[in-house]
Design an enzyme around this catalytic site. Structure first.
Site, mmCIF file in Angstrom:
data_model
loop_
_atom_site.group_PDB
_atom_site.id
_atom_site.type_symbol
_atom_site.label_atom_id
_atom_site.label_comp_id
_atom_site.label_asym_id
_atom_site.label_seq_id
_atom_site.Cartn_x
_atom_site.Cartn_y
_atom_site.Cartn_z
ATOM 1 N N ASP A 80 0.882 -1.180 0.000
ATOM 2 C CA ASP A 80 0.000 0.000 0.000
ATOM 3 C C ASP A 80 0.915 1.224 0.000
ATOM 4 O O ASP A 80 1.492 1.587 1.026
ATOM 5 C CB ASP A 80 -0.887 -0.035 1.258
ATOM 6 C CG ASP A 80 -1.657 1.264 1.471
ATOM 7 O OD1 ASP A 80 -1.648 2.124 0.573
ATOM 8 O OD2 ASP A 80 -2.272 1.407 2.545
ATOM 9 N N LYS A 89 2.897 11.144 -4.126
ATOM 10 C CA LYS A 89 1.841 10.331 -4.731
ATOM 11 C C LYS A 89 0.883 11.201 -5.548
ATOM 12 O O LYS A 89 0.194 10.726 -6.433
ATOM 13 C CB LYS A 89 1.082 9.623 -3.600
ATOM 14 C CG LYS A 89 0.055 8.621 -4.053
ATOM 15 C CD LYS A 89 -0.524 7.882 -2.862
ATOM 16 C CE LYS A 89 -1.625 6.939 -3.280
ATOM 17 N NZ LYS A 89 -2.161 6.183 -2.143
ATOM 18 N N GLU A 114 -7.185 0.655 -4.239
ATOM 19 C CA GLU A 114 -7.100 0.590 -2.769
ATOM 20 C C GLU A 114 -8.410 0.128 -2.114
ATOM 21 O O GLU A 114 -8.390 -0.785 -1.278
ATOM 22 C CB GLU A 114 -6.667 1.948 -2.199
ATOM 23 C CG GLU A 114 -5.199 2.225 -2.485
ATOM 24 C CD GLU A 114 -4.790 3.679 -2.280
ATOM 25 O OE1 GLU A 114 -5.585 4.457 -1.720
ATOM 26 O OE2 GLU A 114 -3.682 4.039 -2.686
HETATM 27 N N1 LIG Z 1 -6.096 8.522 15.587
HETATM 28 C C1 LIG Z 1 -6.201 9.353 14.566
HETATM 29 N N2 LIG Z 1 -7.137 10.323 14.552
HETATM 30 C C2 LIG Z 1 -7.241 11.175 13.531
HETATM 31 N N3 LIG Z 1 -6.435 11.145 12.441
HETATM 32 C C3 LIG Z 1 -5.480 10.216 12.403
HETATM 33 C C4 LIG Z 1 -5.319 9.267 13.441
HETATM 34 N N4 LIG Z 1 -4.269 8.454 13.106
HETATM 35 C C5 LIG Z 1 -3.822 8.888 11.924
HETATM 36 N N5 LIG Z 1 -4.527 9.943 11.486
HETATM 37 C C6 LIG Z 1 -4.346 10.699 10.240
HETATM 38 O O1 LIG Z 1 -4.431 9.810 9.145
HETATM 39 C C7 LIG Z 1 -3.664 10.309 8.053
HETATM 40 C C8 LIG Z 1 -2.818 9.198 7.465
HETATM 41 O O2 LIG Z 1 -3.665 8.202 7.048
HETATM 42 P P1 LIG Z 1 -3.171 7.001 6.124
HETATM 43 O O3 LIG Z 1 -1.907 6.439 6.654
HETATM 44 O O4 LIG Z 1 -4.333 6.111 5.984
HETATM 45 O O5 LIG Z 1 -2.894 7.807 4.794
HETATM 46 P P2 LIG Z 1 -2.228 7.321 3.440
HETATM 47 O O6 LIG Z 1 -2.661 5.914 3.157
HETATM 48 O O7 LIG Z 1 -0.776 7.575 3.459
HETATM 49 O O8 LIG Z 1 -2.880 8.340 2.430
HETATM 50 P P3 LIG Z 1 -3.760 8.114 1.121
HETATM 51 O O9 LIG Z 1 -4.587 6.878 1.343
HETATM 52 O O10 LIG Z 1 -4.565 9.380 1.077
HETATM 53 O O11 LIG Z 1 -2.775 7.969 0.023
HETATM 54 C C9 LIG Z 1 -2.823 11.448 8.603
HETATM 55 O O12 LIG Z 1 -3.382 12.668 8.191
HETATM 56 C C10 LIG Z 1 -2.952 11.271 10.114
HETATM 57 O O13 LIG Z 1 -2.863 12.507 10.789
HETATM 58 MG MG LIG Z 2 -4.220 4.972 2.114
#
Ligand SMILES: Nc1ncnc2c1ncn2[C@@H]1O[C@H](COP(=O)(O)OP(=O)(O)OP(=O)(O)O)[C@@H](O)[C@H]1O
Ligand SMILES: [Mg+2]
Length: 542
Positions: A11, A73, A174
């Site tokens: 991912d 990305k 995804e």
């Molecule tokens: N407990 C929480 N409460 C609120 N927000 C959170 C929490 N834990 C993580 N986040 C937020 O989640 C986001 C990251 O999410 P994730 O890792 O799913 O994204 P990603 O997969 O990298 O992004 P995308 O799917 O958009 O490409 C960040 O903005 C982070 O601040």
């Molecule tokens: Mg994601």
């Protein structure tokens, strides 16, 4: 089984990247960085010229912002000359430049890197980590991408995988991967809605699960709605409060801004678990040689009020996606939450209100996409244990001379598919070639869509049948009927067409005029509103 080549699921997120592998039919995340299960999607060059990936790269974001690449990305697979890249140029601290092939590229230590190269550094790191952890070479991968990715973005991710030394067996959407992690081998018959609010993007897909058949009914999303927008609201609030107390505008200091950004995100995450926090940043500034500390309390209610409209927007998108297929909210059996930002209590509460049922617990919001990609990877080697019927998230068509797009493939069509039509005559009568500029996107206007490339066939082919084929990875192949049988044709060029260049220039001029008008209007000089717009321009789309 033992000598089967090992394959992993990846991912590749805007903020975080995860990798998973399947053993005895059970998918598990491979620890990737400093004992964590996630690897920050950050690539950097240290002061000493070393290439850094993951947590170590993220650590130097404050001190070495020009050489720290994050959020790439959003850029991968995009033309430099495009509206999205024009917008993003102002948002990132690193330089975005035009690669020789016209794609957007970035610089690190003064050298130009293509975006597939940048992603390949992350993927290479994952490969090494997974090989060490699992013991033995891993040459194959399934990589997930947002459902709304265009053909060029998908191709670019494949390219990144190849550069990292992987044979990329499949690109998977995804939300579809998340659905797999939820429903694989559970013998379900359900309609589910996957609500994925990640770091940078919001994605929603509705699927029908029947046993191990996963059929995507509808999909949609917003490429610019994610956790970072929530952080920015908190940043705005902090800046305004600090301004009210001290009349100091911290938005002028990049280091202070970076510290506030980190603290805003941390506060937001803490408020998921506890009702109040204090954002505490000692020595944020200096005034007359004396340190100024920042200490601002924030409650969950404050946060909810600051971000309510963002959460509301996700539900507008859900409703639109459902309406496109005439599906009623009450028909949805389960709502699966994906993405870190979906942990926010307000999101969960609004899901309950909106759909009349709580979201499904038991699917890990951070891990399920990688786990699903690994499950798919594992099943590719076996006899059709999983059937994915995915859908196209954005229409594909070709440009007309008036700057509009004639659609060939409609949104939400099930893939793989073939659409046939008759080749039109050349734009200029008498020209030796028929040229078709291919675009993908939701808009009827060429300039708001992504340019995929130009097809070129001899003029005598006019009137012959042409096929647009989308394979199961949502990659486009074009075939033209010829006297000797159908022939596959590649895109002749990806150089930005003249008509698009003109349209982009016109749009840029319009925008400049608007900016000039609003700069000279009195409201933009009011106190406070200046700060707000600064946060937007510096950090909006990290
Ligand atoms: N407990 C929480 N409460 C609120 N927000 C959170 C929490 N834990 C993580 N986040 C937020 O989640 C986001 C990251 O999410 P994730 O890792 O799913 O994204 P990603 O997969 O990298 O992004 P995308 O799917 O958009 O490409 C960040 O903005 C982070 O601040
Ligand atoms: Mg994601």
């Amino acid at each position: 089984m033992a000598d089967r080549p090992r394959i992993i699921g990846i991912d590749l997120g805007t903020t975080n990247t995860l990798v998973a592998s399947v053993k005895n039919r059970i998918p598990k995340i491979v620890p990737t960085d400093r004992g964590n299960l996630i690897l920050p999607s950050v690539v950097a060059l240290s002061g000493k010229g070393e290439l850094l990936v993951g947590g170590v790269a993220k650590d130097q974001m404050v001190t070495n912002p020009k050489n720290t690449l994050y959020g790439t990305k959003r850029l991968i697979g995009r033309k430099y000359q495009s509206r999205v890249v024009d917008d993003l140029k102002g948002y990132f601290k690193y330089d975005i430049v035009e690669a020789p092939d016209g794609d957007a590229a970035v610089t690190l230590g003064g050298r130009i890197y293509t975006l597939p190269e940048v992603s390949s550094f992350i993927l290479k790191q994952l490969k090494t980590i997974a090989e060490q952890f699992l013991g033995g070479p891993i040459d194959e991968a399934v990589i997930s991408v947002p459902a709304y990715y265009t053909d060029s973005q998908r191709q670019a991710v494949k390219e990144a995988g190849k550069l990292a030394g992987f044979n990329v067996k499949r690109i998977v959407n995804e939300p579809t991967a998340a659905a797999l992690a939820y429903g694989f081998n559970r013998g379900l018959d359900q309609k589910i809605l996957v609500y994925d609010l990640g770091g940078g993007t919001f994605d929603v897909s509705v699927l029908h699960l029947t046993g191990n058949v996963f059929e995507v009914l509808a999909t949609g999303g917003d490429t610019f709605l994610g956790g970072v927008d929530f952080d920015n609201r908190v940043m705005d609030y902090v800046l305004e409060k600090f301004w009210e107390e001290t009349k100091v505008d911290l938005s002028q200091s990049p280091i202070a801004m970076q510290r506030i950004k980190n603290a805003a995100e941390a506060a937001k995450i803490d408020l998921t678990l506890i009702p109040n926090v204090v954002i505490d940043l000692p020595y944020i500034e200096e005034r007359k040689g004396k340190p100024l500390d920042l200490r601002i309390p924030l409650t969950r209610e404050n946060l909810n009020a600051l971000t309510m409209d963002l959460v509301d927007r996700t539900f507008e998108i859900c409703d639109r996606v459902l309406a496109e297929k005439g599906i009623n909210r009450s028909e949805i059996d389960e709502i699966i939450l994906v993405g870190g930002q979906s942990r926010m209590p307000l999101v969960q509460q609004r899901i309950q209100e909106h759909f009349g049922k709580p979201p499904r617990k038991g699917v890990h919001p951070d891990e399920c996409v990688a786990l699903g990609a690994a499950l798919l990877a594992d099943s590719l080697g076996t006899i059709d244990s999983v059937t994915l019927l995915d859908a196209v998230s954005m229409p594909i068509g070709y440009a007309l001379p008036n700057g509009r797009v004639r659609r060939v493939i409609e949104k939400n069509s099930i893939i793989p598919l073939v659409k046939s039509f008759r080749l039109p005559p050349p734009k200029d009568p008498g020209a030796p070639f028929i040229e078709m500029d291919i675009f993908q996107g939701d808009s009827d206007l060429m300039v708001d869509n992504e340019y995929l490339g130009t097809l070129r066939v001899p003029a005598e082919s006019a009137g012959r049948k042409i096929d647009f084929r989308l394979n199961e990875e949502c990659l486009l192949q074009v075939m033209v009927e010829e006297p000797g049988g159908p022939r596959r044709i590649e895109l002749a060029t990806r150089d930005t067409p003249e008509l698009l260049k003109k349209e982009l220039a016109r749009v840029a001029e319009e925008r400049a005029q608007k900016a000039e008008q609003s700069a000279s209007s009195p409201s933009s000089h009011q106190e406070g509103s200046g700060l707000f717009s600064k946060v937007k321009s510096i950090f909006r789309r990290g």
